[in-house]
Scaffold this motif. Sequence first.
Motif, PDB file in Angstrom:
ATOM      1  N   GLU A   1       5.950   2.935  -8.530  1.00 51.37           N
ATOM      2  CA  GLU A   1       4.969   1.943  -9.161  1.00 51.37           C
ATOM      3  C   GLU A   1       5.427   1.358 -10.413  1.00 51.37           C
ATOM      4  O   GLU A   1       6.037   2.096 -11.305  1.00 51.37           O
TER       5      GLU A   1
ATOM      6  N   LEU B   1       6.146  -0.791  -5.982  1.00 56.11           N
ATOM      7  CA  LEU B   1       4.979  -1.445  -5.670  1.00 56.11           C
ATOM      8  C   LEU B   1       4.233  -1.812  -7.004  1.00 56.11           C
ATOM      9  O   LEU B   1       4.372  -0.745  -7.882  1.00 56.11           O
TER      10      LEU B   1
ATOM     11  N   ARG C   1       0.658  -2.568  -9.333  1.00 55.36           N
ATOM     12  CA  ARG C   1      -0.603  -2.249  -9.245  1.00 55.36           C
ATOM     13  C   ARG C   1      -0.987  -2.827 -10.475  1.00 55.36           C
ATOM     14  O   ARG C   1      -0.491  -2.875 -11.757  1.00 55.36           O
TER      15      ARG C   1
ATOM     16  N   THR D   1      -1.733  -4.363  -5.698  1.00 53.74           N
ATOM     17  CA  THR D   1      -2.999  -3.772  -5.835  1.00 53.74           C
ATOM     18  C   THR D   1      -3.810  -3.764  -7.045  1.00 53.74           C
ATOM     19  O   THR D   1      -3.001  -3.749  -8.022  1.00 53.74           O
TER      20      THR D   1
ATOM     21  N   SER E   1      -6.222  -7.798  -3.782  1.00 56.74           N
ATOM     22  CA  SER E   1      -5.757  -6.483  -3.671  1.00 56.74           C
ATOM     23  C   SER E   1      -5.314  -6.401  -2.315  1.00 56.74           C
ATOM     24  O   SER E   1      -5.666  -6.614  -1.342  1.00 56.74           O
ATOM     25  N   GLN E   2      -3.843  -5.932  -2.159  1.00 53.64           N
ATOM     26  CA  GLN E   2      -3.080  -5.733  -1.006  1.00 53.64           C
ATOM     27  C   GLN E   2      -3.487  -4.308  -0.498  1.00 53.64           C
ATOM     28  O   GLN E   2      -3.894  -4.338   0.847  1.00 53.64           O
ATOM     29  N   TYR E   3      -3.830  -3.316  -1.072  1.00 50.89           N
ATOM     30  CA  TYR E   3      -4.090  -1.980  -0.792  1.00 50.89           C
ATOM     31  C   TYR E   3      -5.499  -1.662  -1.186  1.00 50.89           C
ATOM     32  O   TYR E   3      -6.067  -2.526  -1.864  1.00 50.89           O
ATOM     33  N   GLU E   4      -6.046  -0.471  -0.766  1.00 53.98           N
ATOM     34  CA  GLU E   4      -7.213  -0.156  -1.415  1.00 53.98           C
ATOM     35  C   GLU E   4      -7.404   0.024  -2.830  1.00 53.98           C
ATOM     36  O   GLU E   4      -6.776   0.689  -3.447  1.00 53.98           O
TER      37      GLU E   4
ATOM     38  N   PRO F   1      -1.583   4.080  -4.441  1.00 57.27           N
ATOM     39  CA  PRO F   1      -2.384   3.445  -3.423  1.00 57.27           C
ATOM     40  C   PRO F   1      -2.262   3.540  -2.082  1.00 57.27           C
ATOM     41  O   PRO F   1      -3.148   3.202  -1.097  1.00 57.27           O
ATOM     42  N   LEU F   2      -1.080   4.063  -1.627  1.00 59.77           N
ATOM     43  CA  LEU F   2      -0.805   4.351  -0.225  1.00 59.77           C
ATOM     44  C   LEU F   2      -1.273   5.653   0.030  1.00 59.77           C
ATOM     45  O   LEU F   2      -1.121   5.933   1.333  1.00 59.77           O
TER      46      LEU F   2
ATOM     47  N   ARG G   1      -4.686   6.720  -0.685  1.00 57.30           N
ATOM     48  CA  ARG G   1      -6.029   6.728  -0.939  1.00 57.30           C
ATOM     49  C   ARG G   1      -6.828   6.565   0.183  1.00 57.30           C
ATOM     50  O   ARG G   1      -6.497   6.270   1.216  1.00 57.30           O
TER      51      ARG G   1
ATOM     52  N   ASN H   1     -10.805   5.327   1.464  1.00 54.98           N
ATOM     53  CA  ASN H   1     -11.860   4.098   1.069  1.00 54.98           C
ATOM     54  C   ASN H   1     -12.731   4.603   0.078  1.00 54.98           C
ATOM     55  O   ASN H   1     -13.057   5.835  -0.142  1.00 54.98           O
TER      56      ASN H   1
END
Length: 346
Positions: free
Chosen positions: A83, A225, A227, A251, A282-285, A310-311, A313, A315
């Motif tokens: 990250e 990634l 964030r 994200t 945001s790309q991911y959660e 983020p990968l 997580r 919801n």
Amino acid sequence: MGCEPRPCDLPNEAIVKHPFTASPIARTERPQHFQRLPRPTRRRPTEILRHRRRAAPMDHGPRHGGSPPTPMFSLPPSRLPLEDILFCVDVDAEGRSEMKAAPASSSSSATASGSPGASAVSGASDPAAGSRPARPAVKRMDAVKQALMLFVHSKLTMCPDHRFAFASLGETVSVKNEFSSDSASAIEAIRSLAATETRYAKADLTQLFKIAYEEGKRAELQGRLLRVVLIYCRSSTRPQHQWPVKQKNFTMDIVYMHDKPTADNCPQKVYDVLVDALEHVSQYEGYILETGQGLARVLFRQICILLSHPLLRCNQDDLDIPKQVVKKTLAIEAAPNEDSPPVSSQ
């Protein structure tokens, strides 16, 4: 000289069945279209049992043109991308507001002991307890700095290859340093953050999204990634942006620290705008965490939640951590003791 026992003399459990027959078929029950199969090689009883134990794991491959076996599910090993985390901290004058002070140690120990006279006893034993100066109130920006240091040290402990950068948000965004995995550089950038005495009339996130988009493209080329973590603390100024709908490549997480709702502020409207901004980019959660309690420990708890990759997580609606620790001492004391005899009311 002894002779080998015939197959008919062996016990039933020692007879080896032919691999092409499900069960021994008597001569009178064999259909006419079956050919006479060759008899298996004779073995001694001990060799037959040993052979059966070796053949216990059956081969489940396709036989006689049958359907192939169902493949077993296997998850191939893979590494999570490292990250690059960009912290953007709000430096509005509301960051200088004081947070709630922690209770004194004497009062907390008295509360933990559960005895009503514990505070009086401690005050009598320590005459200077009443004259001790009150703890200085923690300002919101100081708590944010401590939380960021906690995050950096914890994240580098998990993996020393994560990188961090820091920016401040006034009316627009200003970047403090480049991405680096050096903890000393990160701590220096954190200490340089300071809340101003100016109440900004607006908070424009367009520049933040532009910087994040460019850094996200660089991170993708490096297999990393990106964030963005926004720490926002204005209770009445709703952020705005003019960012078009583009391909999402980073994200976003948000920590929103606000005051209690009054006639002069509207934290609920600010929160709704922040939610829309997060879902827009945001790309991911991405998580949005808010607190109006003014307690530093709540901020630390929320920062620890953001340590999650983020990968990995779930919801946020399914997020049930951290668990609330509830003391059950009163319930235990209220429960009847099993060893004590029942007392009659008559």
